[in-house]
Design a protein around this motif. Structure first.
Motif, mmCIF file in Angstrom:
data_model
loop_
_atom_site.group_PDB
_atom_site.id
_atom_site.type_symbol
_atom_site.label_atom_id
_atom_site.label_comp_id
_atom_site.label_asym_id
_atom_site.label_seq_id
_atom_site.Cartn_x
_atom_site.Cartn_y
_atom_site.Cartn_z
ATOM 1 N N TYR A 1 -18.181 70.362 39.314
ATOM 2 C CA TYR A 1 -17.222 69.746 40.213
ATOM 3 C C TYR A 1 -17.926 69.225 41.460
ATOM 4 O O TYR A 1 -18.805 69.888 42.007
ATOM 5 N N PHE A 2 -17.507 68.036 41.880
ATOM 6 C CA PHE A 2 -18.051 67.382 43.060
ATOM 7 C C PHE A 2 -16.904 67.032 43.990
ATOM 8 O O PHE A 2 -15.820 66.659 43.546
ATOM 9 N N GLY A 3 -17.147 67.124 45.279
ATOM 10 C CA GLY A 3 -16.182 66.666 46.275
ATOM 11 C C GLY A 3 -16.588 65.294 46.763
ATOM 12 O O GLY A 3 -17.776 64.945 46.752
ATOM 13 N N TRP A 4 -15.637 64.489 47.162
ATOM 14 C CA TRP A 4 -15.951 63.177 47.718
ATOM 15 C C TRP A 4 -15.013 62.876 48.867
ATOM 16 O O TRP A 4 -13.937 63.425 48.979
ATOM 17 N N ASP A 5 -15.459 61.977 49.718
ATOM 18 C CA ASP A 5 -14.727 61.664 50.936
ATOM 19 C C ASP A 5 -14.900 60.182 51.236
ATOM 20 O O ASP A 5 -16.013 59.665 51.233
ATOM 21 N N GLU A 6 -13.784 59.505 51.460
ATOM 22 C CA GLU A 6 -13.774 58.093 51.848
ATOM 23 C C GLU A 6 -13.023 57.982 53.169
ATOM 24 O O GLU A 6 -12.574 58.976 53.721
ATOM 25 N N ASP A 7 -12.845 56.773 53.652
ATOM 26 C CA ASP A 7 -12.167 56.566 54.928
ATOM 27 C C ASP A 7 -10.723 57.065 54.904
ATOM 28 O O ASP A 7 -10.292 57.766 55.806
ATOM 29 N N ASN A 8 -9.962 56.693 53.874
ATOM 30 C CA ASN A 8 -8.538 57.039 53.824
ATOM 31 C C ASN A 8 -8.191 58.064 52.751
ATOM 32 O O ASN A 8 -7.042 58.484 52.655
ATOM 33 N N THR A 9 -9.151 58.413 51.899
ATOM 34 C CA THR A 9 -8.878 59.340 50.803
ATOM 35 C C THR A 9 -9.988 60.370 50.684
ATOM 36 O O THR A 9 -11.085 60.195 51.214
ATOM 37 N N LYS A 10 -9.673 61.439 49.961
ATOM 38 C CA LYS A 10 -10.662 62.462 49.614
ATOM 39 C C LYS A 10 -10.270 62.992 48.256
ATOM 40 O O LYS A 10 -9.166 62.759 47.770
ATOM 41 N N GLY A 11 -11.181 63.709 47.608
ATOM 42 C CA GLY A 11 -10.831 64.195 46.290
ATOM 43 C C GLY A 11 -11.917 65.009 45.626
ATOM 44 O O GLY A 11 -12.904 65.409 46.250
ATOM 45 N N VAL A 12 -11.711 65.221 44.325
ATOM 46 C CA VAL A 12 -12.601 66.036 43.501
ATOM 47 C C VAL A 12 -12.880 65.276 42.215
ATOM 48 O O VAL A 12 -11.996 64.612 41.676
ATOM 49 N N ILE A 13 -14.104 65.389 41.723
ATOM 50 C CA ILE A 13 -14.478 64.837 40.422
ATOM 51 C C ILE A 13 -14.936 66.009 39.563
ATOM 52 O O ILE A 13 -15.834 66.751 39.953
ATOM 53 N N GLY A 14 -14.324 66.175 38.408
ATOM 54 C CA GLY A 14 -14.727 67.204 37.450
ATOM 55 C C GLY A 14 -15.429 66.561 36.273
ATOM 56 O O GLY A 14 -14.903 65.625 35.676
ATOM 57 N N VAL A 15 -16.639 67.059 35.938
ATOM 58 C CA VAL A 15 -17.438 66.477 34.852
ATOM 59 C C VAL A 15 -17.561 67.504 33.734
ATOM 60 O O VAL A 15 -18.005 68.630 33.961
ATOM 61 N N ALA A 16 -17.169 67.133 32.509
ATOM 62 C CA ALA A 16 -17.359 67.980 31.334
ATOM 63 C C ALA A 16 -18.808 67.838 30.892
ATOM 64 O O ALA A 16 -19.248 66.750 30.540
ATOM 65 N N GLU A 17 -19.551 68.931 30.918
ATOM 66 C CA GLU A 17 -20.981 68.862 30.622
ATOM 67 C C GLU A 17 -21.278 68.561 29.161
ATOM 68 O O GLU A 17 -22.361 68.083 28.845
ATOM 69 N N VAL A 18 -20.327 68.793 28.264
ATOM 70 C CA VAL A 18 -20.566 68.560 26.847
ATOM 71 C C VAL A 18 -20.713 67.068 26.531
ATOM 72 O O VAL A 18 -21.476 66.695 25.642
ATOM 73 N N ASN A 19 -19.996 66.193 27.284
ATOM 74 C CA ASN A 19 -20.035 64.766 26.965
ATOM 75 C C ASN A 19 -20.024 63.848 28.189
ATOM 76 O O ASN A 19 -19.901 62.645 28.050
ATOM 77 N N ASN A 20 -20.119 64.417 29.394
ATOM 78 C CA ASN A 20 -20.129 63.671 30.651
ATOM 79 C C ASN A 20 -18.839 62.907 30.934
ATOM 80 O O ASN A 20 -18.819 62.023 31.790
ATOM 81 N N GLN A 21 -17.757 63.223 30.251
ATOM 82 C CA GLN A 21 -16.479 62.620 30.619
ATOM 83 C C GLN A 21 -16.021 63.271 31.912
ATOM 84 O O GLN A 21 -16.255 64.448 32.141
ATOM 85 N N PHE A 22 -15.377 62.477 32.761
ATOM 86 C CA PHE A 22 -14.988 63.017 34.058
ATOM 87 C C PHE A 22 -13.564 62.621 34.398
ATOM 88 O O PHE A 22 -13.012 61.672 33.854
ATOM 89 N N VAL A 23 -12.986 63.404 35.290
ATOM 90 C CA VAL A 23 -11.654 63.105 35.809
ATOM 91 C C VAL A 23 -11.749 63.149 37.329
ATOM 92 O O VAL A 23 -12.437 63.993 37.897
ATOM 93 N N THR A 24 -11.094 62.185 37.965
ATOM 94 C CA THR A 24 -11.093 62.100 39.417
ATOM 95 C C THR A 24 -9.694 62.409 39.939
ATOM 96 O O THR A 24 -8.720 61.847 39.453
ATOM 97 N N ILE A 25 -9.621 63.294 40.903
ATOM 98 C CA ILE A 25 -8.357 63.611 41.557
ATOM 99 C C ILE A 25 -8.465 63.111 42.991
ATOM 100 O O ILE A 25 -9.386 63.489 43.713
ATOM 101 N N CYS A 26 -7.526 62.261 43.376
ATOM 102 C CA CYS A 26 -7.577 61.603 44.677
ATOM 103 C C CYS A 26 -6.340 61.964 45.483
ATOM 104 O O CYS A 26 -5.255 62.078 44.932
ATOM 105 N N MET A 27 -6.517 62.172 46.774
ATOM 106 C CA MET A 27 -5.373 62.419 47.655
ATOM 107 C C MET A 27 -5.603 61.698 48.969
ATOM 108 O O MET A 27 -6.735 61.569 49.426
ATOM 109 N N PRO A 28 -4.537 61.193 49.565
ATOM 110 C CA PRO A 28 -4.699 60.497 50.840
ATOM 111 C C PRO A 28 -4.970 61.476 51.968
ATOM 112 O O PRO A 28 -4.506 62.616 51.946
ATOM 113 N N LYS A 29 -5.732 61.010 52.929
ATOM 114 C CA LYS A 29 -5.936 61.808 54.133
ATOM 115 C C LYS A 29 -4.725 61.615 55.019
ATOM 116 O O LYS A 29 -4.232 60.513 55.186
#
Length: 162
Positions: A121-149
């Protein structure tokens, strides 16, 4: 009464019809132009298992063309790769970009095992949003969860907002 109702439904005739669809040889995904087929058939579904235009593949940028790669320890599988002031997740063992290099700030958060598979899991931060990226290590598929600041309500629960 329930038995009688079920009996009536079983004995009643049920009519089903397939949808008449235009027979298509191919469709141009970018323009939407439909190219009709020469033969004819009536179908009610089409197969599009390999077509995913809503999520195009991640462009692969070689590591030597990137500005830097940051990891927490030398044994980490994933790192944050930087290029032209933006960053993305990079799989060090497969030598490939997992996400696009499009984030302003990105950092490794934690790794977890669930049902025999590992996820990073990785955290990320932008100007108006922040969120989490989850990466499945078996195949590198990922899902991004975004929420407004929202500085006014940050850290408050729903009951605190009233």
């Amino acid at each position: 009464m329930k038995k009688l109702l079920c009996f009536v439904f079983v004995l009643s005739a049920v009519n089903m019809t397939a949808q008449d669809m235009e027979v298509v040889d191919s469709i141009d995904v970018e323009t939407g132009i439909v190219y009709p087929a020469n033969g004819g058939a009536v179908v009610d579904t089409i197969c599009a298992d390999t077509l995913d235009v809503s999520n195009p593949p991640v462009p692969q940028i070689p590591l030597d063309q990137c500005d830097s790669l940051m990891v927490n320890s030398p044994s980490d599988r994933y790192g944050v790769v930087w290029k032209d002031g933006k960053c993305g997740i990079y799989d060090i063992s497969k030598w490939e970009n997992v996400t696009r290099i499009a984030y302003k700030d990105l950092w490794f958060s934690f790794r977890k095992e669930m049902e025999g598979e590992y996820y990073s899991y990785f955290g990320w931060d932008e100007d108006n949003t922040k969120g989490v990226i989850g990466v499945a290590e078996v195949n590198n598929q990922f899902v991004t969860i975004c929420m407004p600041k929202n500085d006014n309500n940050e850290g408050k629960g729903k009951e605190d907002e009233k």
